[in-house]
Design a protein around this motif. Structure first.
Motif, short mmCIF file in Angstrom:
data_model
loop_
_atom_site.label_atom_id
_atom_site.label_comp_id
_atom_site.label_asym_id
_atom_site.label_seq_id
_atom_site.Cartn_x
_atom_site.Cartn_y
_atom_site.Cartn_z
N PRO A 208 -18.24 23.63 -3.34
CA PRO A 208 -18.92 23.95 -4.60
C PRO A 208 -20.37 24.38 -4.41
N GLN A 209 -20.93 24.17 -3.21
CA GLN A 209 -22.33 24.52 -2.97
C GLN A 209 -22.53 26.03 -2.85
N ASN A 210 -23.79 26.42 -3.06
CA ASN A 210 -24.20 27.81 -2.83
C ASN A 210 -24.59 27.93 -1.35
N ILE A 211 -23.91 28.77 -0.60
CA ILE A 211 -24.14 28.87 0.84
C ILE A 211 -24.52 30.31 1.19
N PHE A 212 -25.58 30.42 2.02
CA PHE A 212 -26.02 31.75 2.48
C PHE A 212 -26.53 31.63 3.90
N ARG A 213 -26.67 32.78 4.53
CA ARG A 213 -27.19 32.85 5.90
C ARG A 213 -28.17 34.00 5.99
N LYS A 214 -29.26 33.80 6.75
CA LYS A 214 -30.26 34.85 6.94
C LYS A 214 -30.47 35.12 8.42
N ASP A 215 -30.94 36.33 8.73
CA ASP A 215 -31.30 36.63 10.12
C ASP A 215 -32.76 36.23 10.35
N PRO A 216 -33.27 36.30 11.58
CA PRO A 216 -34.65 35.87 11.86
C PRO A 216 -35.72 36.61 11.05
N SER A 217 -35.39 37.81 10.56
CA SER A 217 -36.38 38.55 9.76
C SER A 217 -36.35 38.15 8.29
N GLY A 218 -35.41 37.24 7.93
CA GLY A 218 -35.36 36.75 6.55
C GLY A 218 -34.43 37.52 5.65
N ARG A 219 -33.61 38.39 6.21
CA ARG A 219 -32.68 39.17 5.39
C ARG A 219 -31.33 38.49 5.35
N PHE A 220 -30.68 38.50 4.17
CA PHE A 220 -29.39 37.84 4.00
C PHE A 220 -28.30 38.58 4.79
N THR A 221 -27.51 37.81 5.55
CA THR A 221 -26.40 38.38 6.29
C THR A 221 -25.05 37.88 5.77
N PHE A 222 -25.09 36.83 4.94
CA PHE A 222 -23.87 36.30 4.34
C PHE A 222 -24.23 35.48 3.12
N ALA A 223 -23.35 35.47 2.14
CA ALA A 223 -23.51 34.61 0.96
C ALA A 223 -22.12 34.35 0.39
N ASN A 224 -21.85 33.10 0.01
CA ASN A 224 -20.53 32.84 -0.59
C ASN A 224 -20.54 33.23 -2.07
N GLN A 225 -19.37 33.15 -2.69
CA GLN A 225 -19.24 33.62 -4.07
C GLN A 225 -20.06 32.79 -5.04
N ASN A 226 -20.19 31.49 -4.78
CA ASN A 226 -21.00 30.65 -5.66
C ASN A 226 -22.45 31.11 -5.69
N PHE A 227 -22.98 31.46 -4.50
CA PHE A 227 -24.37 31.94 -4.43
C PHE A 227 -24.50 33.27 -5.18
N CYS A 228 -23.49 34.14 -4.98
CA CYS A 228 -23.55 35.44 -5.67
C CYS A 228 -23.51 35.26 -7.20
N LYS A 229 -22.71 34.30 -7.67
CA LYS A 229 -22.65 34.04 -9.11
C LYS A 229 -23.98 33.52 -9.61
#
Length: 340
Positions: free
Chosen positions: A253-274
């Motif tokens: 149920p959590q909002n999950i995301f991942r960023k690269d070392p420069s701070g740009r998003f490389t992944f986000a789950n559907q909860n985060f997108c919502k």
């Protein structure tokens, strides 16, 4: 090149080809000891004595191959033929015929070197290699191929290529397909196959085929079998791991995301997108500065840099506000991810 010498080793006559070989004119050679045209190890007098002894005993090699160096420094490989010429009422002479085989020797050396390199690859590679003719008869196999199929070279050579497969396989169709492809000169250069051999060993292989064209001989087919079983196993494990990972991050149920070392998003789950009211494609490649006020984006960036530097897990309750939306508070847990 042709040369006539007498019993004492004096040159009595040469043709133009011999003169060109040694780099002298016939006039410079005739009437002089034959040794003056060459460079020898040891004294020239010893060569003349040996010549006279052999002349007396008629003890000359009719044909021999040797390498000679002339006075001009030129070194050539020769096939040397000798014959005593008996002339009535005249002293016998020795006819020596020098056939230049330097180019042939160079070609033979190049061929031996090429064969040596091929044999080194053939014998030491971990890839199975098989040579077949147009009828599908096995002409040669390397040690790696023998290990793959569990048969010796003696058991394989002379047999059809289908001999390595179990009886229940469609062997006639395999052989017919091989013959048809040979006729049309059409083979898949690279393909990945799952093969089962006569020893019941099943293996994923990358198969490479190449026609070997030989002058005045029928073409042969060289097949190289590269074992990719382990690679396939790892690929499958990775695929299953990715399935599990995505099932996990999308099921929580959590909002999950991942960023690269420069701070740009490389992944986000559907909860985060919502939460962000964005499609995933509109999140990937963006940074906090695209979604949050500058003050908060700077804070998020500083937190991220500190986590990557220390490797510590970061947990806090922090403000989150998108432009034009009310401020909310979220519990945030961040941790560094490593390639290894």
């Amino acid at each position: 090149g042709m040369r006539l010498t007498n019993r004492s080793g004096v040159t009595m006559g040469v043709n133009k080809a011999f003169a060109r070989m040694v780099g002298k004119s016939p006039a410079e050679l005739e009437g002089r000891p034959f040794t003056e045209a060459f460079l020898f190890e040891g004294p020239a007098s010893a060569k003349l004595e040996e010549h006279e002894e052999r002349f007396e005993g008629r003890d000359f090699d009719e044909d021999e191959e040797l390498q000679l160096t002339f006075q001009n420094g030129r070194t050539l490989d020769f096939q040397l033929s000798k014959a005593i010429v008996e002339l009535e009422n005249r002293e016998p002479l020795l006819l020596s015929v020098f056939h230049d085989i330097t180019q042939r020797r160079e070609q033979e050396d190049a061929l031996r070197y090429s064969e040596m390199r091929f044999r080194a690859i053939w014998d030491t590679t971990s890839d199975g290699m098989r040579l077949t003719n147009q009828d599908g008869e096995i002409l040669s196999v390397n040690k790696a191929f023998c290990r793959m199929v569990g048969l010796s070279a003696e058991e394989l050579v002379g047999k059809p290529l289908t001999f390595t497969y179990p009886p229940e396989a469609d062997l006639e169709a395999k052989l017919a397909r091989h013959k048809k492809r040979c006729e049309k000169r059409h083979f898949e250069e690279h393909e990945e196959l799952l093969l089962t051999f006569q020893n019941n060993r099943t293996m994923d292989v990358e198969l490479s085929n190449a026609l070997v064209e030989l002058e005045n001989r029928e073409p042969l087919l060289l097949s190289v079998f590269h074992d990719i079983t382990e690679r396939r196993r790892v690929d499958e494990q990775l695929r299953q791991s990715e399935i599990l990972y995505h099932s996990l991050v999308e099921g929580l149920p959590q909002n999950i995301f991942r960023k690269d070392p420069s701070g740009r998003f490389t992944f986000a789950n559907q909860n985060f997108c919502k939460l962000m009211d964005k499609e995933l494609a509109d999140v990937i490649g963006k940074s906090d500065f695209d979604f949050s006020p500058e003050e908060l984006a700077l804070k998020y960036q500083a937190d991220d840099h500190r986590i990557m530097k220390t490797g510590e897990v970061f947990q806090t309750v922090e403000e989150h506000q998108e432009p034009g939306k009310p401020k909310i508070y979220v519990e945030t847990v961040k941790t560094a991810l490593y390639d290894k």
